[in-house]
Design a protein around this motif. Sequence first.
Motif, PDB file in Angstrom:
ATOM      1  N   GLN A  37      -8.132  -2.327  -6.442  1.00  0.00           N
ATOM      2  CA  GLN A  37      -8.785  -3.633  -6.563  1.00  0.00           C
ATOM      3  C   GLN A  37      -8.192  -4.637  -5.574  1.00  0.00           C
ATOM      4  N   ASP A  38      -7.318  -4.163  -4.671  1.00  0.00           N
ATOM      5  CA  ASP A  38      -6.670  -5.091  -3.745  1.00  0.00           C
ATOM      6  C   ASP A  38      -7.710  -5.854  -2.920  1.00  0.00           C
ATOM      7  N   ASP A  39      -7.584  -7.185  -2.921  1.00  0.00           N
ATOM      8  CA  ASP A  39      -8.563  -8.060  -2.262  1.00  0.00           C
ATOM      9  C   ASP A  39      -8.736  -7.783  -0.771  1.00  0.00           C
ATOM     10  N   TRP A  40      -7.607  -7.537  -0.092  1.00  0.00           N
ATOM     11  CA  TRP A  40      -7.692  -7.447   1.372  1.00  0.00           C
ATOM     12  C   TRP A  40      -8.582  -6.305   1.835  1.00  0.00           C
ATOM     13  N   LEU A  41      -8.670  -5.253   0.997  1.00  0.00           N
ATOM     14  CA  LEU A  41      -9.507  -4.111   1.374  1.00  0.00           C
ATOM     15  C   LEU A  41     -10.973  -4.532   1.488  1.00  0.00           C
ATOM     16  N   GLN A  42     -11.387  -5.446   0.606  1.00  0.00           N
ATOM     17  CA  GLN A  42     -12.775  -5.906   0.616  1.00  0.00           C
ATOM     18  C   GLN A  42     -13.052  -6.843   1.780  1.00  0.00           C
ATOM     19  N   GLN A  43     -11.962  -7.406   2.358  1.00  0.00           N
ATOM     20  CA  GLN A  43     -12.143  -8.330   3.486  1.00  0.00           C
ATOM     21  C   GLN A  43     -11.925  -7.654   4.839  1.00  0.00           C
ATOM     22  N   GLU A  44     -11.492  -6.406   4.789  1.00  0.00           N
ATOM     23  CA  GLU A  44     -11.163  -5.683   6.021  1.00  0.00           C
ATOM     24  C   GLU A  44     -12.420  -5.441   6.870  1.00  0.00           C
ATOM     25  N   SER A  45     -12.284  -5.598   8.185  1.00  0.00           N
ATOM     26  CA  SER A  45     -13.473  -5.423   9.026  1.00  0.00           C
ATOM     27  C   SER A  45     -13.432  -4.120   9.843  1.00  0.00           C
ATOM     28  N   SER A  46     -12.333  -3.367   9.738  1.00  0.00           N
ATOM     29  CA  SER A  46     -12.240  -2.134  10.516  1.00  0.00           C
ATOM     30  C   SER A  46     -12.498  -0.905   9.648  1.00  0.00           C
ATOM     31  N   ARG A  47     -13.529  -0.149  10.045  1.00  0.00           N
ATOM     32  CA  ARG A  47     -13.849   1.095   9.328  1.00  0.00           C
ATOM     33  C   ARG A  47     -12.653   2.033   9.379  1.00  0.00           C
ATOM     34  N   ASP A  48     -12.048   2.133  10.568  1.00  0.00           N
ATOM     35  CA  ASP A  48     -10.941   3.072  10.729  1.00  0.00           C
ATOM     36  C   ASP A  48      -9.757   2.732   9.820  1.00  0.00           C
ATOM     37  N   THR A  49      -9.477   1.432   9.663  1.00  0.00           N
ATOM     38  CA  THR A  49      -8.375   1.046   8.773  1.00  0.00           C
ATOM     39  C   THR A  49      -8.666   1.501   7.341  1.00  0.00           C
ATOM     40  N   LEU A  50      -9.920   1.330   6.904  1.00  0.00           N
ATOM     41  CA  LEU A  50     -10.261   1.736   5.528  1.00  0.00           C
ATOM     42  C   LEU A  50     -10.235   3.261   5.389  1.00  0.00           C
ATOM     43  N   LEU A  51     -10.698   3.959   6.425  1.00  0.00           N
ATOM     44  CA  LEU A  51     -10.629   5.433   6.388  1.00  0.00           C
ATOM     45  C   LEU A  51      -9.169   5.880   6.347  1.00  0.00           C
ATOM     46  N   GLN A  52      -8.323   5.217   7.140  1.00  0.00           N
ATOM     47  CA  GLN A  52      -6.906   5.568   7.156  1.00  0.00           C
ATOM     48  C   GLN A  52      -6.253   5.273   5.801  1.00  0.00           C
ATOM     49  N   TRP A  53      -6.706   4.187   5.174  1.00  0.00           N
ATOM     50  CA  TRP A  53      -6.179   3.852   3.831  1.00  0.00           C
ATOM     51  C   TRP A  53      -6.529   4.986   2.852  1.00  0.00           C
ATOM     52  N   LEU A  54      -7.795   5.376   2.835  1.00  0.00           N
ATOM     53  CA  LEU A  54      -8.210   6.453   1.915  1.00  0.00           C
ATOM     54  C   LEU A  54      -7.470   7.750   2.231  1.00  0.00           C
ATOM     55  N   PHE A  55      -7.327   8.010   3.539  1.00  0.00           N
ATOM     56  CA  PHE A  55      -6.649   9.234   3.936  1.00  0.00           C
ATOM     57  C   PHE A  55      -5.191   9.217   3.469  1.00  0.00           C
ATOM     58  N   SER A  56      -4.489   8.104   3.726  1.00  0.00           N
ATOM     59  CA  SER A  56      -3.063   8.017   3.389  1.00  0.00           C
ATOM     60  C   SER A  56      -2.802   7.954   1.885  1.00  0.00           C
ATOM     61  N   MET A  57      -3.626   7.193   1.181  1.00  0.00           N
ATOM     62  CA  MET A  57      -3.351   6.933  -0.235  1.00  0.00           C
ATOM     63  C   MET A  57      -3.933   8.013  -1.150  1.00  0.00           C
ATOM     64  N   VAL A  58      -5.096   8.529  -0.774  1.00  0.00           N
ATOM     65  CA  VAL A  58      -5.799   9.423  -1.700  1.00  0.00           C
ATOM     66  C   VAL A  58      -5.752  10.891  -1.251  1.00  0.00           C
ATOM     67  N   ILE A  59      -6.036  11.131   0.020  1.00  0.00           N
ATOM     68  CA  ILE A  59      -6.175  12.520   0.469  1.00  0.00           C
ATOM     69  C   ILE A  59      -4.832  13.167   0.794  1.00  0.00           C
ATOM     70  N   GLU A  60      -4.040  12.503   1.639  1.00  0.00           N
ATOM     71  CA  GLU A  60      -2.806  13.101   2.137  1.00  0.00           C
ATOM     72  C   GLU A  60      -1.888  13.647   1.028  1.00  0.00           C
ATOM     73  N   PRO A  61      -1.687  12.881  -0.073  1.00  0.00           N
ATOM     74  CA  PRO A  61      -0.789  13.414  -1.110  1.00  0.00           C
ATOM     75  C   PRO A  61      -1.276  14.740  -1.696  1.00  0.00           C
ATOM     76  N   GLN A  62      -2.569  15.073  -1.486  1.00  0.00           N
ATOM     77  CA  GLN A  62      -3.104  16.310  -2.072  1.00  0.00           C
ATOM     78  C   GLN A  62      -3.189  17.456  -1.065  1.00  0.00           C
ATOM     79  N   LEU A  63      -2.751  17.193   0.162  1.00  0.00           N
ATOM     80  CA  LEU A  63      -2.893  18.216   1.199  1.00  0.00           C
ATOM     81  C   LEU A  63      -1.723  19.197   1.222  1.00  0.00           C
ATOM     82  N   GLY A  64      -2.032  20.444   1.163  1.00  0.00           N
ATOM     83  CA  GLY A  64      -0.993  21.464   1.271  1.00  0.00           C
ATOM     84  C   GLY A  64      -0.256  21.632  -0.040  1.00  0.00           C
ATOM     85  N   ASP A  65      -0.367  22.790  -0.664  1.00  0.00           N
ATOM     86  CA  ASP A  65       0.365  23.019  -1.913  1.00  0.00           C
ATOM     87  C   ASP A  65       1.792  23.434  -1.582  1.00  0.00           C
ATOM     88  N   ASP A  66       2.519  23.964  -2.565  1.00  0.00           N
ATOM     89  CA  ASP A  66       3.934  24.238  -2.375  1.00  0.00           C
ATOM     90  C   ASP A  66       4.257  25.298  -1.334  1.00  0.00           C
TER      91      ASP A  66
END
Lengths: 322, 189
Positions: A174-203
């Motif tokens: 719900q962070d406000d700044w995400l809704q004000q962000e104007s760069s697609r790449d920054t938002l994609l990088q946010w999703l990649f870093s916060m949501v996808i990356e932690p799930q990449l590659g098992d043990d």
Amino acid sequence: MNWQPTATHSTLIKRAKFIAQIRAFFTSRNVLEVETPLLSRNTITDLHLDPFETHFEYAAEERLARLYLQTSPEFHMKRLLAAGSGPIFQICKAFRNEAAGTLHNPEFTMLEWYRLGFDDHQLMSELDELVQLLLNTKPALKLSYQSVFQRFIKIDPLTITLEQLKQTITTYSQDDWLQQESSRDTLLQWLFSMVIEPQLGDDITPCFVFDFPATQAALAKINQTNSQVAHRFELYFKGIELANGYFELQDSKEQQCRFISDNRQREIEGKPQRGADQFLLAALDSGLPSCAGVALGVDRLFMLAAQLPTISQALSFDISNA
Amino acid sequence: MATFSTNQFKAGLKLMIDGEPCNILENEIVKPGKGQAFNRVKIRKLVSGKVLEKTFKSGESVEGADVMDTDLAYLYTDGEFWHFMNNETFEQIAADEKAVADCVKWLVEGDVCTITLWNGNPIAVLSPNFVELEITETDPGLKGDTAGTGGKPATLSTGAVVRVPLFVQIGEVIRVDTRNGEYVGRAQK
């Protein structure tokens, strides 16, 4: 005062063996070990990379007095390749002026290598072999950037609009700044870093992500059959980013355009302009052989191999008592 | 009030987030090799006590919160406010029910508590780690029982209820760990 090393003695012994294994891997494949300058009068133009700067008191001319510590040996290594070095590798220090953390130290050890006649997929295979040797992992998984987004977030990162992206993000934050962000790449990088990356590659299985969007191409060639993506890949293991590689851009005109476009972005963000590396452009002009190259964070890889919880414990001394 | 860049974020820094003073519990930098860096922080909202996660684009600045901790001795309650005093300046401060919250059951006259002030007003009260309170109600236990066996509930003079061993009786003063509400032992006479 804590003068003691941040790594234990037994860790240092393991680390020395680890580095020796890397050298042996390349030597046995006839890849030449090289050393290039750590101090350079040029640096990168990347929007999100900040180098350390220093001043040379004895420069021949005042305009040559400002020197940068390298953020990676890429430009010098490409000049060697253009000069006919053949396949090369290097284990060196790289420096980035950014915060230290669990996975970050401003000074770190990088392994970078280039293979002539390889494309990004062939280089991924070689990197996979190295990681299997060092970490005893299973063969790595390979997923395209598009497919990881489809799998974990159920969106197509190549076609989604900025507005749809903001809507998707509300599921995760719900962070406000995400809704004000104007760069697609920054938002994609946010999703990649916060949501996808932690799930990449098992043990036991590392994961390659390839075909990054053309807007995040860095120094990779754009895919000729699908111009939405670039020949860039990254390697992840246990949710940690380990390496970044390209099927290398050879076109000096295109390289120059990317420098200019980086600087345009820097201007928008109120950051100082950085001169394009004329040596690199001249080398590309004279002809860089078709090759693929990759840079790998050795401290992180070793940290995972030795099962250490922080990068500090993989280093003799971290920045806090360097 | 000063603003703080994400580069200055660290545990213990007090910031204004969503109009409420917050304390940073953990700060982690998420930095892709290529691309925008982010700070992922875990914060505690100091008024509501809620703990939540926030992200920031690295390089941005956030307003600081004028929050400070002060050690004050508990005096008494008038039913509406709980009064504390600075033992050196004798200055008094009254905290309301919201600020005192769960800590109310550990307030012992004279004990020095940590009061968190925001713009000079108390927003949180933290009792000492150990307090001594008298048992006002408990079932009579069996003589000779020594600890163990699960014990029994005992009500203390402040209304707090803790589990005590069977041999502890009404009127006795016991020592309690306020962090987990557990019986530690009989108070030293």
